[in-house]
Design an enzyme around this catalytic site. Structure first.
Site, PDB file in Angstrom:
ATOM      1  N   ARG A 166      -3.301  -3.808   8.799  1.00 43.83           N
ATOM      2  CA  ARG A 166      -2.223  -4.048   9.766  1.00 43.83           C
ATOM      3  C   ARG A 166      -2.381  -3.145  11.004  1.00 43.83           C
ATOM      4  O   ARG A 166      -1.421  -2.640  11.555  1.00 43.83           O
ATOM      5  CB  ARG A 166      -0.839  -3.798   9.133  1.00 43.83           C
ATOM      6  CG  ARG A 166      -0.507  -4.695   7.963  1.00 43.83           C
ATOM      7  CD  ARG A 166      -0.392  -6.164   8.366  1.00 43.83           C
ATOM      8  NE  ARG A 166       0.177  -6.989   7.316  1.00 43.83           N
ATOM      9  CZ  ARG A 166      -0.513  -7.534   6.313  1.00 43.83           C
ATOM     10  NH1 ARG A 166      -1.829  -7.354   6.236  1.00 43.83           N
ATOM     11  NH2 ARG A 166       0.092  -8.267   5.406  1.00 43.83           N
ATOM     12  N   SER A 244       7.067  -9.071   5.810  1.00 43.18           N
ATOM     13  CA  SER A 244       7.143  -7.754   5.158  1.00 43.18           C
ATOM     14  C   SER A 244       7.722  -6.759   6.147  1.00 43.18           C
ATOM     15  O   SER A 244       7.231  -6.639   7.272  1.00 43.18           O
ATOM     16  CB  SER A 244       5.759  -7.277   4.740  1.00 43.18           C
ATOM     17  OG  SER A 244       5.230  -8.100   3.747  1.00 43.18           O
ATOM     18  N   GLU A 340       6.658  -2.026   9.164  1.00 36.66           N
ATOM     19  CA  GLU A 340       5.554  -2.871   9.625  1.00 36.66           C
ATOM     20  C   GLU A 340       5.814  -3.449  11.020  1.00 36.66           C
ATOM     21  O   GLU A 340       4.935  -3.446  11.866  1.00 36.66           O
ATOM     22  CB  GLU A 340       5.266  -3.993   8.619  1.00 36.66           C
ATOM     23  CG  GLU A 340       3.908  -4.604   8.878  1.00 36.66           C
ATOM     24  CD  GLU A 340       3.704  -5.931   8.220  1.00 36.66           C
ATOM     25  OE1 GLU A 340       4.187  -6.944   8.760  1.00 36.66           O
ATOM     26  OE2 GLU A 340       3.042  -5.964   7.174  1.00 36.66           O
TER      27      GLU A 340
HETATM   28  N1  EPU Z   1       6.672  -6.827  -6.252  1.00 32.56           N
HETATM   29  C1  EPU Z   1       7.773  -6.496  -6.994  1.00 32.56           C
HETATM   30  N2  EPU Z   1       9.007  -6.793  -6.490  1.00 32.56           N
HETATM   31  C2  EPU Z   1       9.167  -7.418  -5.309  1.00 32.56           C
HETATM   32  C3  EPU Z   1       8.034  -7.747  -4.537  1.00 32.56           C
HETATM   33  C4  EPU Z   1       6.785  -7.449  -5.032  1.00 32.56           C
HETATM   34  O1  EPU Z   1       7.665  -5.948  -8.072  1.00 32.56           O
HETATM   35  O2  EPU Z   1      10.320  -7.674  -4.934  1.00 32.56           O
HETATM   36  C5  EPU Z   1       5.337  -6.580  -6.804  1.00 32.56           C
HETATM   37  C6  EPU Z   1       4.672  -7.904  -7.211  1.00 32.56           C
HETATM   38  O3  EPU Z   1       5.019  -8.274  -8.503  1.00 32.56           O
HETATM   39  C7  EPU Z   1       3.204  -7.577  -7.084  1.00 32.56           C
HETATM   40  C8  EPU Z   1       3.174  -6.571  -5.939  1.00 32.56           C
HETATM   41  O4  EPU Z   1       4.478  -6.045  -5.812  1.00 32.56           O
HETATM   42  O5  EPU Z   1       2.732  -6.944  -8.248  1.00 32.56           O
HETATM   43  C9  EPU Z   1       2.707  -7.175  -4.643  1.00 32.56           C
HETATM   44  O6  EPU Z   1       3.613  -8.203  -4.252  1.00 32.56           O
HETATM   45  P1  EPU Z   1       3.142  -9.486  -3.383  1.00 32.56           P
HETATM   46  O7  EPU Z   1       1.941 -10.123  -4.030  1.00 32.56           O
HETATM   47  O8  EPU Z   1       4.323 -10.344  -3.133  1.00 32.56           O
HETATM   48  O9  EPU Z   1       2.589  -8.872  -2.039  1.00 32.56           O
HETATM   49  P2  EPU Z   1       3.114  -7.686  -1.111  1.00 32.56           P
HETATM   50  O10 EPU Z   1       2.203  -6.521  -1.311  1.00 32.56           O
HETATM   51  O11 EPU Z   1       4.564  -7.465  -1.317  1.00 32.56           O
HETATM   52  C10 EPU Z   1       1.529  -8.288   0.880  1.00 32.56           C
HETATM   53  C11 EPU Z   1       1.641  -8.468   2.354  1.00 32.56           C
HETATM   54  C12 EPU Z   1       2.203  -9.838   2.685  1.00 32.56           C
HETATM   55  C13 EPU Z   1       1.273 -10.891   2.099  1.00 32.56           C
HETATM   56  C14 EPU Z   1       1.185 -10.668   0.582  1.00 32.56           C
HETATM   57  C15 EPU Z   1       0.169 -11.601  -0.074  1.00 32.56           C
HETATM   58  C16 EPU Z   1       2.005  -6.250   3.300  1.00 32.56           C
HETATM   59  C17 EPU Z   1       2.989  -5.306   3.886  1.00 32.56           C
HETATM   60  N3  EPU Z   1       2.497  -7.425   2.901  1.00 32.56           N
HETATM   61  O12 EPU Z   1       2.853  -8.314   0.339  1.00 32.56           O
HETATM   62  O13 EPU Z   1       2.181  -9.969   4.095  1.00 32.56           O
HETATM   63  O14 EPU Z   1       1.737 -12.205   2.350  1.00 32.56           O
HETATM   64  O15 EPU Z   1       0.719  -9.320   0.318  1.00 32.56           O
HETATM   65  O16 EPU Z   1      -1.115 -11.197   0.274  1.00 32.56           O
HETATM   66  O17 EPU Z   1       0.818  -5.930   3.224  1.00 32.56           O
HETATM   67  C18 EPU Z   1       3.517  -9.591   6.027  1.00 32.56           C
HETATM   68  O18 EPU Z   1       2.701  -8.716   6.348  1.00 32.56           O
HETATM   69  O19 EPU Z   1       4.498  -9.867   6.757  1.00 32.56           O
HETATM   70  C19 EPU Z   1       3.332 -10.305   4.776  1.00 32.56           C
HETATM   71  C20 EPU Z   1       4.218 -11.199   4.331  1.00 32.56           C
END
Ligand code: EPU
Length: 347
Positions: A166, A244, A340
């Site tokens: 990012r 995010s 972010e």
């Molecule tokens: N998780 C939880 N509770 C929640 C949300 C997530 O326990 O409420 C856990 C999930 O179970 C999983 C882990 O956290 O084990 C990661 O969650 P997720 O796969 O939803 O991805 P994220 O890390 O929360 C990132 C990006 C997203 C992108 C997704 C998929 C960042 C800040 N965010 O989210 O990007 O779509 O991975 O690759 O890196 C964005 O930047 O705006 C965005 C949506």
């Protein structure tokens, strides 16, 4: 006076968090000549500047001083191909998801994991958008930008963009008073295509759809990505949000190991530099903020990392909730969360 400048323009409908804000002057930019006219005008070149794309990664407050450049440059083209890759270009004001769909229809896969990300092509390199194991920067060959200081076009190849998680040279420079306005991005999409489905949630969604490994097409991957995003991320047209709201924090291996021994389900992603990225959504859920509101804003019930405007919120509501969430996560885990989205404007 430049004829295309609009005084006191409302930006509420131009940011996906739907926060009330206005531009002292709004400059809808649909030709590079308009950027040149501003840069070469003794009166306007000295004004503060802000570059607005799709407004999907912003926390706006009050008035943006000076000129807000609303980038609406349009056009896309298949430029060339060599033995290994296709080269496709899009102007900065093109919608990102429409562009991804077009590359797939043109038979040039690669960007399918990044389907349905809101925003514009020109904003994609700024925060190096990423999802499901891919980042836009991996596919950017070079980009063209207008240098507001020299008043001339310039070119950045991928290395000069200094992409990180990012991050890019453009984000470090700042959307506010930054020097370079991205006008066009050229993508290099390798002809040898391999699905990138290591992200466990994506692999599971493909399996659920009966798309076994080795038989997955780029369109299968795009469809699975879109289904996942629709399930977990609210549509800003219905529930205003900026995706995010916090970055996933990178911590030392020692802290990650210590936290992991106390919380075995904590998601941990080791990085090439030895640090470990933690899932901010998990941390926020653990401290009880998932689905909880503070005034007119809240953390989304399906994805704790997404801050949503429940109706009529202002930037100060957003800042209060962000502070409460960061303090709760720090108090419990000793981990700092960084915002972010870009913050801009003065109350
Ligand atoms: N998780 C939880 N509770 C929640 C949300 C997530 O326990 O409420 C856990 C999930 O179970 C999983 C882990 O956290 O084990 C990661 O969650 P997720 O796969 O939803 O991805 P994220 O890390 O929360 C990132 C990006 C997203 C992108 C997704 C998929 C960042 C800040 N965010 O989210 O990007 O779509 O991975 O690759 O890196 C964005 O930047 O705006 C965005 C949506």
């Amino acid at each position: 006076m430049l004829s295309f400048l609009q005084p006191q323009a409302d930006l509420t409908a131009k940011n996906t968090l739907a926060l009330p804000a206005r531009a002292e002057w709004l400059a809808p930019i649909d030709a590079i000549a308009q950027l040149a006219a501003i840069a070469h005008s003794p009166e306007w070149a000295r004004q503060p500047r802000f570059v607005l794309g799709g407004g999907s990664n912003l926390v706006l407050s009050g008035e943006l001083p000076g000129i807000t450049l609303a980038i609406a440059l349009k056009g896309r083209a298949k430029l060339a191909e060599d033995a290994d890759a296709h080269y496709l270009a899009a102007a900065a004001g093109e919608n990102w998801h429409d562009f991804v769909g077009w590359t797939l229809r043109e038979g040039c896969p690669g960007l399918e994991n990044l389907a349905l990300i809101p925003g514009t092509v020109g904003a994609a390199p700024v925060q190096n958008i990423g999802a499901y194991g891919r980042e836009a920067g991996e596919f950017i060959d070079h980009l063209d930008a207008f240098d507001m200081e020299s008043g001339e076009m310039c070119r950045f190849d991928r290395a000069n963009c200094a992409f990180g998680y990012r991050q890019s040279v453009f984000k470090r420079e700042g959307c506010q008073n930054g020097r370079h306005v991205i006008t066009r991005v050229v993508f290099r999409l390798p002809k040898r295509w391999q699905p990138c489905v290591a992200y466990s949630e994506l692999a599971a969604e493909l399996a659920r759809r009966g798309k076994a490994e080795k038989r997955q097409t780029p369109l299968d991957v795009a469809a699975a990505v879109m289904a996942l995003r629709r399930k977990k991320l609210p549509d800003p047209a219905i529930l205003p949000n900026a995706g995010s709201f916090f970055q996933n924090p990178a911590v030392s291996a020692a802290l990650a190991a210590a936290l992991g021994s106390i919380h075995p389900t904590l998601p941990r992603y080791p990085q090439a530099d030895g640090s470990v990225k933690l899932a901010a959504g998990w941390l926020i859920e653990q401290v009880g903020w998932k689905g909880r509101n503070l005034g007119r804003v809240g953390m989304y019930e399906q994805q704790a990392l997404v801050l949503v405007n429940r109706g009529g919120a202002t930037a100060s509501d957003v800042r209060n909730l962000a502070r409460a969430v960061r303090e709760a996560v720090f108090a419990r885990f000793g981990v700092h969360l960084e915002l972010e989205p870009v913050q801009a404007g003065k109350a």
